[in-house]
Scaffold this motif. Structure first.
Motif, short mmCIF file in Angstrom:
data_model
loop_
_atom_site.label_atom_id
_atom_site.label_comp_id
_atom_site.label_asym_id
_atom_site.label_seq_id
_atom_site.Cartn_x
_atom_site.Cartn_y
_atom_site.Cartn_z
N GLY A 8 10.17 27.16 5.21
CA GLY A 8 9.41 28.35 5.53
C GLY A 8 10.19 29.55 6.01
N GLY A 9 11.49 29.41 6.17
CA GLY A 9 12.27 30.56 6.59
C GLY A 9 12.41 31.58 5.47
N GLY A 10 13.02 32.72 5.81
CA GLY A 10 13.23 33.75 4.81
C GLY A 10 13.47 35.11 5.42
N ARG A 19 5.61 31.50 8.45
CA ARG A 19 5.21 30.22 9.02
C ARG A 19 6.26 29.17 8.68
N LEU A 20 6.78 28.55 9.72
CA LEU A 20 7.74 27.46 9.56
C LEU A 20 7.01 26.12 9.65
N SER A 21 7.51 25.17 8.88
CA SER A 21 6.97 23.80 8.92
C SER A 21 8.10 22.83 9.18
N CYS A 22 7.79 21.76 9.88
CA CYS A 22 8.75 20.70 10.14
C CYS A 22 8.05 19.37 9.99
N ALA A 23 8.47 18.61 9.00
CA ALA A 23 7.87 17.30 8.74
C ALA A 23 8.80 16.20 9.23
N ALA A 24 8.26 15.30 10.03
CA ALA A 24 9.04 14.19 10.56
C ALA A 24 8.71 12.91 9.78
N SER A 25 9.76 12.13 9.55
CA SER A 25 9.57 10.84 8.89
C SER A 25 10.48 9.82 9.55
N GLY A 26 10.18 8.56 9.27
CA GLY A 26 10.97 7.50 9.89
C GLY A 26 10.23 6.89 11.06
N ARG A 27 10.99 6.54 12.08
CA ARG A 27 10.42 5.86 13.24
C ARG A 27 9.89 6.91 14.22
N ILE A 28 8.61 7.25 14.08
CA ILE A 28 8.01 8.28 14.91
C ILE A 28 7.59 7.66 16.24
N PHE A 29 7.86 8.39 17.31
CA PHE A 29 7.54 7.91 18.65
C PHE A 29 6.07 8.17 18.97
N SER A 30 5.52 7.36 19.88
CA SER A 30 4.14 7.61 20.30
C SER A 30 4.08 8.71 21.35
N LEU A 31 5.13 8.83 22.16
CA LEU A 31 5.21 9.88 23.17
C LEU A 31 6.42 10.76 22.86
N TYR A 32 6.20 12.05 22.69
CA TYR A 32 7.30 12.91 22.29
C TYR A 32 7.01 14.36 22.65
N SER A 70 1.62 24.62 16.34
CA SER A 70 0.52 23.70 16.13
C SER A 70 1.05 22.43 15.47
N ARG A 71 0.22 21.41 15.45
CA ARG A 71 0.69 20.15 14.86
C ARG A 71 -0.42 19.49 14.07
N ASP A 72 0.00 18.72 13.09
CA ASP A 72 -0.90 17.87 12.33
C ASP A 72 -0.39 16.44 12.53
N SER A 73 -1.01 15.72 13.44
CA SER A 73 -0.53 14.39 13.80
C SER A 73 -0.58 13.44 12.62
N ALA A 74 -1.57 13.59 11.77
CA ALA A 74 -1.70 12.68 10.62
C ALA A 74 -0.53 12.84 9.65
N ASN A 76 2.47 14.10 10.74
CA ASN A 76 3.71 14.17 11.54
C ASN A 76 4.44 15.48 11.31
N THR A 77 3.68 16.55 11.33
CA THR A 77 4.22 17.87 11.01
C THR A 77 3.84 18.86 12.10
N VAL A 78 4.79 19.71 12.46
CA VAL A 78 4.51 20.83 13.35
C VAL A 78 4.74 22.12 12.59
N TYR A 79 4.02 23.13 13.00
CA TYR A 79 4.09 24.44 12.37
C TYR A 79 4.40 25.49 13.44
N LEU A 80 5.06 26.54 13.03
CA LEU A 80 5.29 27.68 13.90
C LEU A 80 4.85 28.92 13.15
N GLN A 81 3.72 29.46 13.56
CA GLN A 81 3.24 30.71 12.98
C GLN A 81 3.86 31.87 13.76
N MET A 82 4.61 32.69 13.07
CA MET A 82 5.32 33.79 13.71
C MET A 82 4.76 35.11 13.21
#
Length: 117
Positions: A8-10, A19-32, A70-74, A76-82
């Motif tokens: 989402g950069g540019g 708007r930046l997006s960050c998708a996490a994959s792998g061993r996601i923690f329950s508390l973070y 903001s985040r979408d827990s389902a 595993n993604t966070v967003y940054l609206q700038m």
């Protein structure tokens, strides 16, 4: 291990939005804590905005009222609206996730945001 993939950069004009997006994959923690840091040339990396697994947020004073995390827990993604971007927002933006309470942390590869006319 956790992998973070940013997008989402540019280049945007002052006053514009991204708007930046960050998708996490792998061993996601329950508390973070997950969110965004940035580093401008010659400057230290600084916190921009983070969100916890419980939904609490924290922002740098310089972006309050302009940026929204903001985040979408389902997904595993966070967003940054700038919005209302300024030239001083120009930096490489890095996604980070930190496990609570061990503080194990992972970084994304970074995405360039340039605000210029």
């Amino acid at each position: 291990q956790v992998q973070l993939v940013e997008s989402g950069g540019g280049l945007v004009q002052p006053g514009g939005s991204l708007r930046l997006s960050c998708a996490a994959s792998g061993r996601i923690f329950s508390l973070y804590v997950m969110g965004w840091y940035r580093q401008a040339p010659g400057m230290q990396r600084e916190l921009v905005a983070v969100v916890t697994s419980g939904g609490s947020t924290n922002y740098a004073d310089s972006v309050k009222g302009r940026f929204t995390i903001s985040r979408d827990s389902a997904k595993n993604t966070v967003y940054l609206q700038m919005n209302s971007l300024k030239p001083e927002d120009t930096a490489i933006y890095y996604c980070n996730i930190r496990r609570i309470p061990t503080n194990d942390a992972y970084w994304g590869q970074g995405t360039q945001v340039t605000v210029s006319s």
